[in-house]
Design a protein around this motif. Structure first.
Motif, short mmCIF file in Angstrom:
data_model
loop_
_atom_site.label_atom_id
_atom_site.label_comp_id
_atom_site.label_asym_id
_atom_site.label_seq_id
_atom_site.Cartn_x
_atom_site.Cartn_y
_atom_site.Cartn_z
N ALA A 98 0.86 -1.18 0.00
CA ALA A 98 0.00 0.00 0.00
C ALA A 98 0.90 1.23 0.00
N HIS A 99 0.47 2.23 -0.76
CA HIS A 99 1.22 3.48 -0.85
C HIS A 99 0.24 4.64 -0.83
N ASN A 100 0.49 5.60 0.03
CA ASN A 100 -0.34 6.80 0.12
C ASN A 100 0.33 7.90 -0.70
N PRO A 101 -0.14 8.16 -1.93
CA PRO A 101 0.50 9.17 -2.77
C PRO A 101 0.05 10.60 -2.45
N SER A 102 -0.89 10.74 -1.53
CA SER A 102 -1.42 12.08 -1.23
C SER A 102 -0.47 12.85 -0.33
N ASP A 103 -0.81 14.10 -0.07
CA ASP A 103 -0.02 14.94 0.82
C ASP A 103 -0.64 15.03 2.21
N GLN A 104 -1.55 14.10 2.51
CA GLN A 104 -2.24 14.07 3.81
C GLN A 104 -2.14 12.68 4.43
N PRO A 105 -2.08 12.59 5.76
CA PRO A 105 -2.20 11.27 6.40
C PRO A 105 -3.59 10.70 6.09
N MET A 106 -3.65 9.40 5.88
CA MET A 106 -4.92 8.76 5.55
C MET A 106 -5.08 7.48 6.35
N THR A 107 -6.34 7.14 6.64
CA THR A 107 -6.69 5.91 7.33
C THR A 107 -7.52 5.06 6.38
N ALA A 108 -7.19 3.76 6.31
CA ALA A 108 -7.90 2.85 5.41
C ALA A 108 -8.22 1.55 6.12
N GLN A 109 -9.19 0.84 5.57
CA GLN A 109 -9.57 -0.48 6.07
C GLN A 109 -9.81 -1.37 4.86
N THR A 132 -7.13 -4.74 11.20
CA THR A 132 -7.01 -3.41 11.80
C THR A 132 -7.02 -2.34 10.71
N GLN A 133 -7.28 -1.11 11.13
CA GLN A 133 -7.20 0.01 10.21
C GLN A 133 -5.73 0.35 9.98
N GLN A 134 -5.44 0.77 8.77
CA GLN A 134 -4.07 1.13 8.41
C GLN A 134 -3.97 2.65 8.27
N VAL A 135 -2.97 3.22 8.90
CA VAL A 135 -2.73 4.66 8.81
C VAL A 135 -1.40 4.86 8.08
N LEU A 136 -1.46 5.62 6.99
CA LEU A 136 -0.25 5.92 6.24
C LEU A 136 -0.05 7.42 6.16
N GLN A 137 1.17 7.83 6.40
CA GLN A 137 1.53 9.23 6.30
C GLN A 137 1.72 9.59 4.82
N PRO A 138 1.77 10.88 4.49
CA PRO A 138 1.95 11.28 3.09
C PRO A 138 3.20 10.63 2.48
N GLY A 139 3.02 9.99 1.33
CA GLY A 139 4.12 9.35 0.62
C GLY A 139 4.57 8.03 1.19
N GLU A 140 4.00 7.59 2.31
CA GLU A 140 4.44 6.34 2.95
C GLU A 140 4.00 5.11 2.15
N ARG A 141 4.87 4.11 2.14
CA ARG A 141 4.62 2.83 1.47
C ARG A 141 4.90 1.72 2.47
N ILE A 142 4.01 0.76 2.58
CA ILE A 142 4.23 -0.36 3.50
C ILE A 142 3.88 -1.68 2.82
N GLU A 143 4.46 -2.75 3.36
CA GLU A 143 4.10 -4.10 2.97
C GLU A 143 3.30 -4.69 4.12
N MET A 144 2.15 -5.24 3.77
CA MET A 144 1.23 -5.75 4.79
C MET A 144 1.01 -7.25 4.54
N PRO A 145 1.28 -8.09 5.54
CA PRO A 145 1.15 -9.53 5.34
C PRO A 145 -0.27 -10.05 5.60
N VAL A 146 -0.60 -11.09 4.88
CA VAL A 146 -1.75 -11.92 5.22
C VAL A 146 -1.20 -13.35 5.29
#
Length: 182
Positions: A98-109, A132-146
């Motif tokens: 997941a990658h948040n390309p925006s300039d704002q922190p975002m919360t997703a589910q 759980t809900q995922q919170v990403l800061q502006p420009g942040e990219r994470i790998e999330m396992p299942v």
């Protein structure tokens, strides 16, 4: 005098109707869960898994992974691979990016679904970013396992499963909280 008595009865009936509707609203979630479990609809996955099964090395099941964004969700969201061949009873892992390309922190589910629906009861997620809900800061990219196990009791005619996630933007509903250490 007659009108006052009729008005009181009407008000009492309407209040009773409100109470019944309120109670029914609370009962909808458990009723929905029972219906999904009984009929295998909506691809709800199985609950807790005891992990006591042995691996069926003689059988392979193909698990396909899909990731989509709900309307209005701007994140980039995808699995690292389109599919895995797994043995029933074995523990498996897939990473989603997941990658948040925006300039704002975002919360997703992320909301999961398994198809075919009759196989959903045999798909056990032991760890999932969807819990759980995922919170990403502006420009942040994470790998999330299942992490998951396909049950050995999966019907023999099911040779292909699809695990699909839809990612929803919850930012407007809940203010994002910066996560320390990320």
């Amino acid at each position: 005098m007659h009108d006052t008595s009729a008005n009181r009865r009407l008000i009492l009936r309407l209040l009773m109707l409100v109470v019944v509707m309120f109670g029914f609203g609370f009962a909808l979630v458990p009723i929905y869960d029972v219906m999904c479990q009984a009929f295998g609809i909506n691809g709800k996955t199985a609950g807790a898994y005891d992990g006591a099964q042995t691996v069926d090395e003689a059988r392979q099941v193909r698990v396909q992974f899909l990731a989509t964004n709900a309307a209005g969700m701007s994140w980039e969201f995808r699995p690292l691979a389109d599919e895995l061949a797994v043995h029933p009873g074995a523990s498996n892992e897939m990473l989603f990016v997941a990658h948040n390309p925006s300039d704002q922190p975002m919360t997703a589910q992320a909301i999961p679904s398994v198809a075919p629906s009759k196989a959903a009861a045999f798909f056990h997620k032991t760890e999932c970013f969807c819990f759980t809900q995922q919170v990403l800061q502006p420009g942040e990219r994470i790998e999330m396992p299942v992490r998951f196990i396909v049950d050995r009791d999966l019907p023999a005619d099911v040779k292909h499963l699809t695990l699909a996630y839809t990612l929803f933007d919850l930012t407007a509903r809940k203010a994002p909280v910066p996560v320390a250490g990320r």
